[in-house]
Structure formats: structure tokens, C-alpha cells
Design a protein around this motif. Sequence first.
Motif, PDB file in Angstrom:
ATOM      1  N   TYR A 274       2.839  10.227  19.535  1.00  0.00           N
ATOM      2  CA  TYR A 274       2.475  10.171  18.114  1.00  0.00           C
ATOM      3  C   TYR A 274       3.708  10.111  17.221  1.00  0.00           C
ATOM      4  O   TYR A 274       3.721   9.423  16.215  1.00  0.00           O
ATOM      5  N   LYS A 275       4.757  10.846  17.621  1.00  0.00           N
ATOM      6  CA  LYS A 275       5.951  10.875  16.772  1.00  0.00           C
ATOM      7  C   LYS A 275       7.210  11.008  17.609  1.00  0.00           C
ATOM      8  O   LYS A 275       7.195  11.444  18.747  1.00  0.00           O
TER       9      LYS A 275
ATOM     10  N   ILE B  21       0.245   7.013  22.488  1.00  0.00           N
ATOM     11  CA  ILE B  21      -0.494   7.938  23.350  1.00  0.00           C
ATOM     12  C   ILE B  21      -0.502   9.278  22.620  1.00  0.00           C
ATOM     13  O   ILE B  21       0.556   9.871  22.418  1.00  0.00           O
ATOM     14  N   VAL B  22      -1.695   9.719  22.205  1.00  0.00           N
ATOM     15  CA  VAL B  22      -1.763  10.884  21.317  1.00  0.00           C
ATOM     16  C   VAL B  22      -2.753  11.942  21.785  1.00  0.00           C
ATOM     17  O   VAL B  22      -3.716  11.646  22.492  1.00  0.00           O
ATOM     18  N   LYS B  23      -2.516  13.160  21.334  1.00  0.00           N
ATOM     19  CA  LYS B  23      -3.443  14.261  21.577  1.00  0.00           C
ATOM     20  C   LYS B  23      -4.711  13.989  20.773  1.00  0.00           C
ATOM     21  O   LYS B  23      -4.646  13.394  19.688  1.00  0.00           O
ATOM     22  N   PRO B  24      -5.858  14.428  21.266  1.00  0.00           N
ATOM     23  CA  PRO B  24      -7.124  14.167  20.557  1.00  0.00           C
ATOM     24  C   PRO B  24      -7.110  14.611  19.095  1.00  0.00           C
ATOM     25  O   PRO B  24      -7.666  13.930  18.238  1.00  0.00           O
ATOM     26  N   GLU B  25      -6.448  15.700  18.791  1.00  0.00           N
ATOM     27  CA  GLU B  25      -6.417  16.178  17.404  1.00  0.00           C
ATOM     28  C   GLU B  25      -5.572  15.295  16.485  1.00  0.00           C
ATOM     29  O   GLU B  25      -5.623  15.426  15.265  1.00  0.00           O
ATOM     30  N   ARG B  26      -4.791  14.392  17.041  1.00  0.00           N
ATOM     31  CA  ARG B  26      -3.953  13.484  16.251  1.00  0.00           C
ATOM     32  C   ARG B  26      -4.556  12.084  16.102  1.00  0.00           C
ATOM     33  O   ARG B  26      -3.984  11.228  15.422  1.00  0.00           O
ATOM     34  N   LEU B  27      -5.705  11.826  16.720  1.00  0.00           N
ATOM     35  CA  LEU B  27      -6.297  10.485  16.714  1.00  0.00           C
ATOM     36  C   LEU B  27      -6.478   9.940  15.300  1.00  0.00           C
ATOM     37  O   LEU B  27      -6.222   8.767  15.049  1.00  0.00           O
ATOM     38  N   HIS B  28      -6.904  10.773  14.386  1.00  0.00           N
ATOM     39  CA  HIS B  28      -7.185  10.300  13.032  1.00  0.00           C
ATOM     40  C   HIS B  28      -5.957  10.338  12.122  1.00  0.00           C
ATOM     41  O   HIS B  28      -6.034   9.914  10.972  1.00  0.00           O
ATOM     42  N   ASP B  29      -4.843  10.833  12.631  1.00  0.00           N
ATOM     43  CA  ASP B  29      -3.608  10.857  11.837  1.00  0.00           C
ATOM     44  C   ASP B  29      -2.935   9.492  11.792  1.00  0.00           C
ATOM     45  O   ASP B  29      -2.127   9.227  10.910  1.00  0.00           O
ATOM     46  N   ILE B  30      -3.254   8.642  12.751  1.00  0.00           N
ATOM     47  CA  ILE B  30      -2.687   7.296  12.767  1.00  0.00           C
ATOM     48  C   ILE B  30      -3.596   6.410  11.927  1.00  0.00           C
ATOM     49  O   ILE B  30      -4.766   6.211  12.255  1.00  0.00           O
TER      50      ILE B  30
END
Length: 174
Positions: free
Chosen positions: A54-55, A77-86
Motif C-alpha cells: 500500500y505504501k 497488494i494491500v491489507k483488507p482494511e486498506r482496500l478502500h484507501d486506494i
Amino acid sequence: MRIVLAFSNDSAADKVRLMLEGAGFEIDNVICRSGAELIRRMENYDDAVAVMGYKLPDMIADEIFESLPDGSKLVSIVKPERLHDIENEDIFIIPLPVSRQKLISSLEVFTGNVSSARGRAARDPEEARIIQQAKLLLRERFHMSEQQAHRFIQKRSMDTGAKFIDTARLILEI
């Protein structure tokens, strides 16, 4: 198509590199540790995909994507809690946990190398017609472009684990 990896965590970078090399992907020999480094590396290639988390220490995926050369592709490739941050819809998102097969399949779909990578025949004409109808429905109802409609079906397929054609059929049933 060359793949450029960018991870601040060495262990994550090595795992992804080994998974992709084992599947025959051409991996850049340098693992980027910052967004600035990734952007510089991507300028060396006309046809490349960046794979990152994510970062990175200096930038998040959205910022990096905006700075990449035209035509570059980015997979995050992101953690589920970061899906909507992109927020950028052109970034292909793969939620964690990710298996080797899921990563490989996702990259093949995203890069359009499914048939060549797996030796599959061209899509059946009936399936192609269903997919085009689903895209047309999305374009008319939700004012999406052709590319946005394709990405929507693709992302929904990946999120649910369904085949692309099955997702297109479901969209037509709505």
C-alpha cells in the motif's frame, strides 16, 4: 512484460519475487525501497508493471501511480482494511492474504497475458458476446468507459473468486 517490485519490507519483497520468478515472470533485478526509486526505475521501461504494497516510506500507491510514466501499470497488494484507501481505479488491488496462485492469476489477468501464459484458446464467441453486453450495461447505467467497465467486472471477479464470464452473467441478471 517486465515487473518492478517495490517493498520496504525485505521479507515481503523476497516472497513476491520468488512467487513470480517461479511462474516465469521477468522480474527487474532491483527491488525499490521508495516511491521515488520506483518511479525512476519505471522510466527505464516502455512496458512494465510495478508491484508494491500500500505504501513505501515516502509515498502511497495513489501518489506513485500519478507520477509513473504514461502506460505504466501498478499493482498494490494491500491489507483488507486498506482496500478502500486506494482511490485511483487504474491501480489493480490484490487483497492480503495472497497465495502464489492468486498473485500469478491476478497479474496474468491484469497484464492481459492469460491466454499466452496458460496456453488457453481464445474466448468462446458466446462468452465474448455476454461480456460485451455486461460492459455495455455498465456503460449505459453507470456512465463508465469501456476500460472502467472491464476493470469493474475484473475487480468484482477477483474480489469474489468468480470467473470473469460468471461475473458478467450476474451483471446481466441485475
